[in-house]
Scaffold this motif. Structure first.
Motif, mmCIF file in Angstrom:
data_model
loop_
_atom_site.group_PDB
_atom_site.id
_atom_site.type_symbol
_atom_site.label_atom_id
_atom_site.label_comp_id
_atom_site.label_asym_id
_atom_site.label_seq_id
_atom_site.Cartn_x
_atom_site.Cartn_y
_atom_site.Cartn_z
ATOM 1 N N THR A 134 59.443 0.257 32.784
ATOM 2 C CA THR A 134 58.240 0.616 33.336
ATOM 3 C C THR A 134 57.702 1.707 32.947
ATOM 4 O O THR A 134 58.380 2.816 32.484
ATOM 5 C CB THR A 134 58.392 0.705 34.813
ATOM 6 O OG1 THR A 134 58.820 -0.440 35.579
ATOM 7 C CG2 THR A 134 57.247 1.199 35.672
ATOM 8 N N VAL A 135 56.105 2.054 32.772
ATOM 9 C CA VAL A 135 55.959 3.099 32.502
ATOM 10 C C VAL A 135 55.291 3.941 33.497
ATOM 11 O O VAL A 135 54.501 3.576 34.116
ATOM 12 C CB VAL A 135 54.468 2.811 31.419
ATOM 13 C CG1 VAL A 135 53.679 4.137 30.983
ATOM 14 C CG2 VAL A 135 55.008 1.872 30.190
ATOM 15 N N PHE A 136 55.833 5.447 33.742
ATOM 16 C CA PHE A 136 55.521 6.048 34.711
ATOM 17 C C PHE A 136 54.283 6.963 34.318
ATOM 18 O O PHE A 136 54.272 7.667 33.166
ATOM 19 C CB PHE A 136 56.569 6.779 35.045
ATOM 20 C CG PHE A 136 57.533 6.047 35.649
ATOM 21 C CD1 PHE A 136 57.654 5.336 36.961
ATOM 22 C CD2 PHE A 136 58.855 5.796 34.881
ATOM 23 C CE1 PHE A 136 58.496 4.490 37.517
ATOM 24 C CE2 PHE A 136 59.804 4.927 35.497
ATOM 25 C CZ PHE A 136 59.831 4.242 36.569
ATOM 26 N N ILE A 137 53.318 7.069 35.087
ATOM 27 C CA ILE A 137 51.959 8.099 34.907
ATOM 28 C C ILE A 137 51.829 8.869 36.041
ATOM 29 O O ILE A 137 52.345 8.655 37.092
ATOM 30 C CB ILE A 137 50.929 7.065 34.491
ATOM 31 C CG1 ILE A 137 50.486 6.230 35.851
ATOM 32 C CG2 ILE A 137 51.250 6.375 33.202
ATOM 33 C CD1 ILE A 137 49.149 5.639 35.499
ATOM 34 N N LYS A 142 44.299 15.996 33.385
ATOM 35 C CA LYS A 142 44.752 16.775 32.248
ATOM 36 C C LYS A 142 45.592 16.132 31.235
ATOM 37 O O LYS A 142 45.806 16.720 30.154
ATOM 38 C CB LYS A 142 45.246 18.197 33.014
ATOM 39 C CG LYS A 142 44.339 18.838 33.490
ATOM 40 C CD LYS A 142 44.974 20.301 34.129
ATOM 41 C CE LYS A 142 43.877 21.115 34.873
ATOM 42 N NZ LYS A 142 44.578 22.326 35.403
ATOM 43 N N ARG A 143 46.362 14.935 31.932
ATOM 44 C CA ARG A 143 47.215 14.407 30.953
ATOM 45 C C ARG A 143 46.681 12.917 30.266
ATOM 46 O O ARG A 143 47.532 12.426 30.048
ATOM 47 C CB ARG A 143 48.435 14.162 31.819
ATOM 48 C CG ARG A 143 49.173 15.274 32.471
ATOM 49 C CD ARG A 143 50.525 15.145 33.002
ATOM 50 N NE ARG A 143 51.516 14.831 31.597
ATOM 51 C CZ ARG A 143 52.832 14.594 31.918
ATOM 52 N NH1 ARG A 143 53.303 14.445 33.100
ATOM 53 N NH2 ARG A 143 53.409 13.986 30.936
ATOM 54 N N GLU A 146 47.538 12.539 26.816
ATOM 55 C CA GLU A 146 48.807 12.054 26.554
ATOM 56 C C GLU A 146 49.301 10.641 27.045
ATOM 57 O O GLU A 146 50.085 9.918 26.637
ATOM 58 C CB GLU A 146 49.866 13.201 27.397
ATOM 59 C CG GLU A 146 51.417 12.861 27.511
ATOM 60 C CD GLU A 146 51.969 14.058 28.225
ATOM 61 O OE1 GLU A 146 53.168 13.646 28.606
ATOM 62 O OE2 GLU A 146 51.227 15.091 28.658
ATOM 63 N N GLN A 147 48.767 10.207 28.036
ATOM 64 C CA GLN A 147 49.152 8.937 28.869
ATOM 65 C C GLN A 147 48.275 7.765 27.801
ATOM 66 O O GLN A 147 48.831 6.739 27.654
ATOM 67 C CB GLN A 147 48.711 8.978 30.131
ATOM 68 C CG GLN A 147 49.376 9.705 31.051
ATOM 69 C CD GLN A 147 49.005 9.861 32.358
ATOM 70 O OE1 GLN A 147 49.956 10.406 33.455
ATOM 71 N NE2 GLN A 147 48.015 9.236 32.691
ATOM 72 N N THR A 148 47.274 8.063 27.374
ATOM 73 C CA THR A 148 46.652 7.265 26.350
ATOM 74 C C THR A 148 47.546 6.941 25.074
ATOM 75 O O THR A 148 47.616 5.949 24.607
ATOM 76 C CB THR A 148 45.248 7.817 25.956
ATOM 77 O OG1 THR A 148 44.129 7.677 26.864
ATOM 78 C CG2 THR A 148 44.578 6.734 24.920
ATOM 79 N N GLU A 149 48.319 7.986 24.587
ATOM 80 C CA GLU A 149 48.685 7.948 23.423
ATOM 81 C C GLU A 149 50.343 7.320 23.802
ATOM 82 O O GLU A 149 50.740 6.276 22.987
ATOM 83 C CB GLU A 149 49.264 9.393 22.947
ATOM 84 C CG GLU A 149 48.305 10.189 22.507
ATOM 85 C CD GLU A 149 48.501 11.343 21.869
ATOM 86 O OE1 GLU A 149 49.561 11.985 22.385
ATOM 87 O OE2 GLU A 149 47.618 12.296 21.246
ATOM 88 N N LEU A 150 50.623 7.276 25.116
ATOM 89 C CA LEU A 150 51.800 6.502 25.580
ATOM 90 C C LEU A 150 51.352 5.199 25.598
ATOM 91 O O LEU A 150 52.319 4.119 25.191
ATOM 92 C CB LEU A 150 52.246 6.989 27.000
ATOM 93 C CG LEU A 150 53.571 6.375 27.410
ATOM 94 C CD1 LEU A 150 54.617 6.215 26.876
ATOM 95 C CD2 LEU A 150 53.913 6.984 28.796
#
Length: 279
Positions: A134-137, A142-143, A146-150
């Motif tokens: 699972t991907v946790f966000i 502000k993040r 970073e989350q787009t890169e993940l």
């Protein structure tokens, strides 16, 4: 049809009799053994996958899928899948009614869920979520980068990520408006030209005489109490997972248009399956 959830309706009070507790015992023990054995096999496979494939998981998702399919057989809840899971790289968006959605969607397709960061700390569930990729966000603007890169890293490894854009679960009788924030990640230049989004409608039909909201899990409902009620039920209905035509992200000018289109498609499929008509 019973009154629908509007955020203030009283929750369902589940009464479990002596025979129901026997079902809880039998099904509960079987499920516990299934999940334990499945996790052991999955972790052993990951010991090989991780050094050889890194983010890639060519084998372990099949274990998760098999466990979820067997879980439905143990519970007695029938599954029906309509449509075809896409083969394109990209993500899946679905409506959210219950913790059972996780089993239903995993049983129908090899996917990885995107969940809010606090799920990682939930007893039992958090550990299972981490083990299955699972991907946790965090819902923090502000993040966003970073989350787009993940997301990009996971999508480029051909991981199909699954989002619940409603942001909460319901009583299973409606589809709430989709929040558009997460759709912004799909519009990133490095993603929008190469990925697709597949809308999926998840619908629960209960046996005759049962509360239409039986499978819904919302508000302050206890997971444990809902699980016990599900295991105790003598008769179960069917969960319908309807896969709609995938949408190419580059065909949409902005996140709001993409989110609204997905919402409209998911709601139409959900209502059709709720009423027993053909979408």
């Amino acid at each position: 049809m019973n009154a629908r959830w509007d955020g203030s309706d009283p929750q369902i009070e589940h009464q479990i009799g002596p025979v129901g507790w026997l079902r809880v015992l039998g099904r509960g023990v079987a499920l516990a053994l299934l999940v334990t054995i499945g996790l052991i096999i999955l972790m052993l496979i990951r010991l090989v996958e991780r050094p050889l494939c890194g983010q890639g998981r060519p084998v372990s998702p099949y274990v998760t899928q098999a466990v979820c399919r067997i879980a439905f057989w143990i519970i007695g809840l029938r599954r029906r899948r309509i449509g075809t899971a896409m083969q394109h790289p990209g993500a899946v968006v679905a409506n959210h009614a219950s913790w059972l959605d996780v089993f239903s969607l995993n049983a129908s397709q090899r996917i990885y869920f995107v969940a809010k960061s606090e799920v990682a700390s939930w007893p039992g569930i958090g550990w299972l979520a981490r083990a299955t990729g699972t991907v946790f966000i965090e819902r923090n603007p502000k993040r966003a980068r970073e989350q787009t890169e993940l997301f990009q890293q996971r999508l480029l490894h051909n991981h199909r990520l699954l989002f619940f854009p409603e942001g909460t679960s319901t009583d299973g009788q409606r589809v709430l408006p989709f929040k558009t924030t997460l759709f912004q990640a799909f519009m990133a230049p490095q993603l929008r030209d190469v990925i697709w989004i597949q809308p999926v409608s998840v619908t629960y039909n209960t046996p005759n005489g049962s509360d239409d909201r039986f499978y819904g899990w919302w508000g302050d409902m206890s997971f444990g109490a809902h699980l016990l009620a599900t295991l105790a039920a003598k008769d179960h209905g069917v969960v319908i997972t309807r896969y709609h035509q995938p949408l190419r992200v580059s065909d949409f000018s902005d996140r709001k248009t993409l989110a609204m289109t997905c919402e409209r498609i998911v709601r139409a499929g959900h209502q059709a399956d709720l009423l027993g008509s053909d979408a």
